[in-house]
Design a protein around this motif. Structure first.
Motif, short mmCIF file in Angstrom:
data_model
loop_
_atom_site.label_atom_id
_atom_site.label_comp_id
_atom_site.label_asym_id
_atom_site.label_seq_id
_atom_site.Cartn_x
_atom_site.Cartn_y
_atom_site.Cartn_z
N CYS A 49 44.80 47.94 33.85
CA CYS A 49 46.17 47.61 33.43
C CYS A 49 46.26 46.16 32.95
O CYS A 49 46.92 45.87 31.96
CB CYS A 49 47.14 47.81 34.60
N ALA A 50 45.61 45.26 33.67
CA ALA A 50 45.74 43.83 33.38
C ALA A 50 44.97 43.38 32.15
O ALA A 50 45.44 42.52 31.40
CB ALA A 50 45.28 43.01 34.60
N GLU A 51 43.81 43.92 31.94
CA GLU A 51 42.96 43.38 30.87
C GLU A 51 43.55 43.56 29.48
O GLU A 51 43.23 42.79 28.58
CB GLU A 51 41.53 43.90 30.97
N VAL A 52 44.43 44.52 29.30
CA VAL A 52 44.99 44.75 27.97
C VAL A 52 45.96 43.65 27.55
O VAL A 52 46.30 43.56 26.36
CB VAL A 52 45.65 46.14 27.84
N ARG B 279 40.81 35.60 32.81
CA ARG B 279 39.68 36.44 32.42
C ARG B 279 38.62 36.46 33.53
O ARG B 279 38.02 37.50 33.80
CB ARG B 279 39.07 35.95 31.11
N ASP B 280 38.42 35.34 34.18
CA ASP B 280 37.47 35.30 35.30
C ASP B 280 37.93 36.21 36.44
O ASP B 280 37.11 36.89 37.07
CB ASP B 280 37.31 33.87 35.82
N ALA B 281 39.23 36.23 36.70
CA ALA B 281 39.77 37.10 37.75
C ALA B 281 39.56 38.57 37.39
O ALA B 281 39.17 39.38 38.24
CB ALA B 281 41.25 36.81 37.97
N VAL B 282 39.80 38.91 36.13
CA VAL B 282 39.57 40.28 35.67
C VAL B 282 38.10 40.65 35.80
O VAL B 282 37.75 41.73 36.27
CB VAL B 282 40.10 40.46 34.23
N GLY B 283 37.22 39.73 35.41
CA GLY B 283 35.79 39.99 35.55
C GLY B 283 35.36 40.19 37.00
O GLY B 283 34.58 41.10 37.31
N ALA B 284 35.87 39.37 37.89
CA ALA B 284 35.55 39.50 39.31
C ALA B 284 36.09 40.81 39.87
O ALA B 284 35.43 41.47 40.69
CB ALA B 284 36.10 38.31 40.08
N ALA B 285 37.27 41.21 39.42
CA ALA B 285 37.84 42.47 39.88
C ALA B 285 37.00 43.65 39.40
O ALA B 285 36.74 44.59 40.16
CB ALA B 285 39.28 42.60 39.40
N TRP B 286 36.57 43.61 38.13
CA TRP B 286 35.69 44.67 37.65
C TRP B 286 34.39 44.72 38.45
O TRP B 286 33.88 45.80 38.77
CB TRP B 286 35.37 44.50 36.17
N GLU B 287 33.87 43.56 38.77
CA GLU B 287 32.63 43.52 39.55
C GLU B 287 32.81 44.24 40.88
O GLU B 287 31.97 45.04 41.29
CB GLU B 287 32.19 42.07 39.77
N PHE B 288 33.90 43.95 41.58
CA PHE B 288 34.17 44.65 42.85
C PHE B 288 34.35 46.14 42.61
O PHE B 288 33.78 46.98 43.32
CB PHE B 288 35.40 44.07 43.55
N ALA B 289 35.15 46.51 41.60
CA ALA B 289 35.42 47.91 41.34
C ALA B 289 34.15 48.69 41.05
O ALA B 289 34.06 49.88 41.37
CB ALA B 289 36.40 48.05 40.17
N ARG B 290 33.16 48.02 40.48
CA ARG B 290 31.90 48.69 40.12
C ARG B 290 30.83 48.58 41.19
O ARG B 290 29.67 48.89 40.93
CB ARG B 290 31.40 48.10 38.81
N GLY B 291 31.21 48.14 42.38
CA GLY B 291 30.26 48.16 43.49
C GLY B 291 29.94 46.82 44.11
O GLY B 291 29.20 46.76 45.09
N GLY B 292 30.49 45.75 43.58
CA GLY B 292 30.25 44.42 44.16
C GLY B 292 30.98 44.25 45.48
O GLY B 292 31.73 45.12 45.92
N GLU B 293 30.75 43.13 46.07
CA GLU B 293 31.38 42.85 47.36
C GLU B 293 32.74 42.19 47.19
O GLU B 293 33.00 41.51 46.20
CB GLU B 293 30.46 41.98 48.23
N ARG B 294 33.56 42.40 48.17
CA ARG B 294 34.89 41.78 48.21
C ARG B 294 34.75 40.51 49.05
O ARG B 294 34.76 40.55 50.26
CB ARG B 294 35.86 42.77 48.87
N ALA C 81 41.44 35.13 42.05
CA ALA C 81 42.84 35.58 42.06
C ALA C 81 43.77 34.37 42.19
O ALA C 81 44.75 34.24 41.43
CB ALA C 81 43.08 36.56 43.22
N TRP C 82 43.47 33.47 43.11
CA TRP C 82 44.29 32.26 43.28
C TRP C 82 44.25 31.40 42.03
O TRP C 82 45.27 30.82 41.63
CB TRP C 82 43.85 31.45 44.50
N ALA C 83 43.10 31.31 41.40
CA ALA C 83 42.97 30.51 40.19
C ALA C 83 43.82 31.10 39.05
O ALA C 83 44.45 30.36 38.29
CB ALA C 83 41.51 30.40 39.76
N ALA D 65 44.18 43.29 44.08
CA ALA D 65 44.22 44.70 44.45
C ALA D 65 43.13 45.06 45.45
O ALA D 65 43.32 45.94 46.29
CB ALA D 65 44.10 45.58 43.20
N ALA D 66 42.03 44.37 45.39
CA ALA D 66 40.93 44.62 46.32
C ALA D 66 41.31 44.30 47.76
O ALA D 66 40.64 44.73 48.69
CB ALA D 66 39.71 43.79 45.92
N TYR D 67 42.41 43.59 47.93
CA TYR D 67 42.85 43.16 49.27
C TYR D 67 44.04 43.97 49.77
O TYR D 67 44.79 43.51 50.64
CB TYR D 67 43.14 41.66 49.26
#
Length: 182
Positions: A25-28, A44-59, A67-69, A95-97
């Motif tokens: 939703c956010a990246e568009v 963009r960094d927050a979106v990238g980090a969120a994708w990383e978690f969504a695809r199996g990375g750690e929270r 997110a804070w940045a 969202a990961a939280y």
């Protein structure tokens, strides 16, 4: 409210699905922020980090920090549309939280990115509420059955929140619709 504080079962896969929905939703609307602040990569960094978690990375700390940045970036934007786009990115990383508490406020972790992105799109269009409604409709179609199932474990989206809150409740209603396939 009685019974509002119970625990909700959430798996790591549930959190990944919710995060993937939020970040999609956010990246568009990232380009809305980037047009406002082309040198600032925090959303963009927050979106990238969120994708990383969504695809199996750690929270972990880096996801929370991005997110804070992104929230700080929102405060630096020159336009309201840019601020809302950055808030969408912040919400995607946040969202990961999602907490396993039966509180309406937790719904913001699931739907906040979509609501802020819809508002950013409205603002870019000159405050056209039809643009926001169409964005919400696209977000409803974007949700996976797991996202819908997770959302339905929580109370309805909370009242308040101005236009972003209205958009969040529209998204909530659309996702809880009995005609939506599960």
């Amino acid at each position: 409210m009685a019974g509002d504080e119970g625990a909700i079962a959430l798996s790591k896969q549930d959190l990944r699905e919710v995060t993937a929905f939020a970040v999609a939703c956010a990246e568009v609307v990232l380009e809305v922020f980037e047009a406002d602040q082309p040198e600032d990569s925090r959303p963009r960094d927050a979106v990238g980090a969120a994708w990383e978690f969504a695809r199996g990375g750690e929270r972990g700390k880096s996801l929370r920090d991005t997110a804070w940045a992104a929230l700080k970036a929102a405060k630096n934007a020159d336009t309201e549309a840019g601020r809302e786009a950055a808030r969408a990115a912040m919400s995607a990383a946040g969202a990961a939280y999602l907490h396993p508490l039966a509180k309406a406020t937790q719904v913001k972790h699931i739907l906040g990115a979509g609501a802020h992105a819809a508002r950013a799109a409205e603002l870019v269009s000159g405050h056209d509420p039809g643009v926001g409604a169409r964005y919400v409709e696209r977000a409803v179609r974007r949700a996976t059955p797991v996202v819908v199932q997770v959302l339905k474990r929580f109370p309805a989206a909370p009242a308040g929140g101005g236009r972003v809150g209205e958009l969040m409740r529209m998204l909530d209603t659309g996702l809880r619709s009995p005609t939506l396939p599960e």
